[in-house]
Design an enzyme around this catalytic site. Structure first.
Site, short mmCIF file in Angstrom:
data_model
loop_
_atom_site.label_atom_id
_atom_site.label_comp_id
_atom_site.label_asym_id
_atom_site.label_seq_id
_atom_site.Cartn_x
_atom_site.Cartn_y
_atom_site.Cartn_z
N GLU A 130 18.25 33.91 34.43
CA GLU A 130 17.70 35.20 34.03
C GLU A 130 16.70 35.10 32.88
OE1 GLU A 130 21.81 36.12 35.78
OE2 GLU A 130 20.96 34.63 34.39
N PHE B 70 35.23 43.98 33.68
CA PHE B 70 34.66 42.70 34.05
C PHE B 70 33.14 42.75 33.94
CE2 PHE B 70 32.93 39.94 37.48
CZ PHE B 70 33.29 38.71 36.94
N GLN B 71 32.58 41.80 33.22
CA GLN B 71 31.13 41.68 32.99
C GLN B 71 30.54 42.93 32.32
OE1 GLN B 71 29.26 40.30 36.67
NE2 GLN B 71 29.60 38.18 36.03
N LYS C 207 26.65 51.09 37.85
CA LYS C 207 26.75 50.89 39.29
C LYS C 207 26.92 52.20 40.04
CE LYS C 207 29.25 48.12 42.74
NZ LYS C 207 30.32 47.12 42.95
N MET D 115 8.04 18.52 16.55
CA MET D 115 7.72 19.29 15.36
C MET D 115 8.84 19.19 14.32
SD MET D 115 5.22 20.88 14.01
CE MET D 115 4.11 21.64 15.19
#
Length: 577
Positions: free
Chosen positions: A69, A131-132, A181, A493
């Site tokens: 993602e 959940f999530q 949802k 760097m």
């Protein structure tokens, strides 16, 4: 890039004249089409299944399945930077949405118009540690222009429209739309969308500067003997290229471009002098130290440009042009603040001033440039590929017409300093956040937004490995990228900082790499490893002639450094050269 008045105004006929009842998932698809979206980047998950089910009914929407993602956010970012349109990404609830955070912060720091759509658990489960479940609004509010939770299906279309308006108006930035949802499952009466333009017909008004402040700025310009123009990202965002050139030429003022302002003003122009800051050109930093007037256009005076702020441009008055009032006086107090669109402000100044001549000042800067000319090139190994030589070969092979998307590190500074920038908006990088792993997915977005452009990734061996899984996405989408890796076996760097300021105590900076030739083959593309300087030009030419994506693994000197380097805590005129 497109300005507000040039945005896509295609007409979409989405449904019959009689309003119908649609699920939130279908409304979301139709809303995206209404806003002019054709490509977006994402990764499905449980709460988004209703949306992905509806998506198959809308072939006008091309969903790009990334492998992570974070890459979706960077790809949307690159698409937006290249096209001027709003980039779009989508992720599921919880870890999916959280994986967008780095990309959102990157876009926010650089004022990039994006809309991130995140799935959320159903309303009746919010706050119950479902959940999530993650409070993505709370997480992203500090790093976005706006974040909103859609509460009902009936408000979904309006929420999407508002998100796009906020993302693109004024100072652009990313917006998060969090959709539970149940909103995607539930139905609502669809508003008739017949012949509605993708973007409202009335363009956003251009912010013009106050006339009395323009007069004050013109008076300062007329009196200045050692003025400088510092052009930032705002010039590119407003497409004020012509206004900048005309004003600079009439006032005869040397032009500096910040890291994000690079390609706003041609490096071949006789008034261009280079990039300032912690790794900027020594003569540019000296010029800032001697200037009596700084005209800052669309920039933040960030710490990478100023060094110690109290020592920055100590003899100069400041004219600060920015569309965001919050930037005025934030770092440097402006003698004249012009809160306006960059193009409008530069045009107003051009009309107000008389032609000027600063030849003596420019000659002084050119003398410093000549004496400082060897700095930066002297340390390279004579047999290994030379970073500057690689860039020279790239410029020659592409006739300077390529878009370069860089990652973050030493290579980023070499590209910014030594590649000749003659095409507008041809330099794309992460400036404000300095996000490693940005280049590969961002270049994917650039190429998909501008499919006819020659797009090159330039990355270090550290940054390229952060999102290297997106090689699979390139092949899946048939995207043609030329990927240049400057491979020195270090996090360069950080190693350089440890060498200069920590007595060479190298801690956790050596980094190994896979065999990039074999890796390229595993992903179905060509790879070349280049270890000799004399082979650089041929490798670049092979890349030009090879269809599809290709990886060029240039083995450069392990301890090559970027010069100059400003001493931490000091002003930008105090440099290690």
């Amino acid at each position: 890039m497109l300005s507000n008045t040039q945005q896509d105004t295609r007409t979409f006929i989405l449904q019959s004249e009689a309003p119908e009842t649609l699920t939130g998932s279908h409304l979301l698809c139709q809303s995206l089409i209404r806003e002019g979206v054709d490509i977006f980047y994402g990764y499905p998950g449980g709460v988004l299944v209703p949306f992905y089910d509806a998506l198959t009914s809308y072939p006008a929407l091309h969903h790009v399945l990334v492998r992570h993602e974070q890459a979706a956010a960077h790809a949307a970012d690159g698409y937006a930077r290249a096209t001027g349109k709003v980039g779009v990404c989508i992720a599921t609830s919880g870890p999916g949405a959280l994986n967008l955070v780095t990309g959102l912060a990157t876009a926010y720091a650089d004022s990039i118009p994006m809309v991130a759509i995140t799935g959320q658990v159903p309303h009746d489960q919010i706050g119950r540690d479902a959940f999530q479940e993650t409070d993505i609004i709370g997480v992203t509010q500090p790093i976005t222009k706006h974040a909103m939770l859609v509460r009902t299906t009936s408000e979904l279309s309006a929420a999407i429209h508002e998100a796009f308006h906020i993302a693109r108006s004024g100072r652009p930035g990313p917006v998060v739309v969090d959709i539970p949802k149940d909103v995607l499952f539930d139905t609502a009466l669809a508003t008739t969308l017949i012949t509605q333009n993708a973007i409202d017909a009335a363009p956003a008004p251009i912010a013009h500067p106050a006339a009395y402040l323009v007069a004050q700025a013109a008076a300062l310009i007329a009196r200045a003997e050692r003025p400088l123009i510092m052009a930032g990202h705002g010039v590119i965002l407003s497409q004020a290229y012509e206004e900048l050139r005309r004003f600079a030429e009439k006032a005869h003022i040397p032009v500096i471009t910040t890291l994000l302002g690079i390609s706003a003003f041609s490096s071949a122009h006789p008034l261009f002098i280079g990039m300032p800051g912690l790794h900027g050109a020594a003569h540019v930093n000296r010029a800032i130290g001697q200037a009596d007037l700084i005209i800052g256009v669309g920039l933040r005076f960030d710490d990478r440009v100023t060094g110690n702020v109290s020592d920055f441009a100590p003899h100069a008055r400041i004219i600060h042009i920015d569309i965001d009032p919050a930037e005025i006086h934030k770092v440097k107090v402006a003698s004249v603040p012009l809160i306006a669109d960059a193009g409008a402000a530069l045009a107003a100044l051009h009309e107000r001033i008389e032609p000027l001549d600063h030849s003596e000042w420019l000659r002084e800067i050119r003398f410093w440039q000549y004496t400082d000319g060897a700095i930066g090139r002297r340390q390279f190994n004579e047999t290994l590929p030379d970073p500057i030589g690689i860039l020279t070969a790239m410029h020659e092979a592409t006739d300077g017409k390529a878009i370069l998307v860089t990652d973050v590190g030493q290579h980023q500074m070499w590209v910014a300093r030594y590649y000749p920038w003659t095409c507008h908006n041809s330099h794309i990088t992460s400036g404000g956040q300095g996000t490693m792993g940005f280049a590969l997915p961002a270049a994917l977005g650039v190429k998909m937004g501008l499919p006819d452009a020659s797009v090159w990734v330039v990355a270090g061996d550290g940054g390229i490995q952060m999102n290297i899984q997106e090689l699979a996405t390139l092949q899946q989408e048939g995207v043609d990228l030329k990927i240049v890796i400057m491979n020195n076996g270090y996090l360069g760097m950080v190693r350089q900082l440890q060498q200069f300021f920590y007595a060479g105590n190298y801690s956790e900076v050596p980094i190994s790499s896979p065999d990039y030739v074999q890796l390229a083959d595993a992903y179905g593309m060509k790879g070349i490893r280049i270890t000799r300087r004399e082979d650089v030009a041929d490798a670049i030419q092979t890349a030009m002639e090879t269809p599809g994506s290709i990886i060029l693994d240039f083995v450069i000197e392990a301890e090559a450094n970027v010069y100059p380097t400003v001493i931490p805590g000091k002003g930008i005129t105090e440099m290690i050269e």
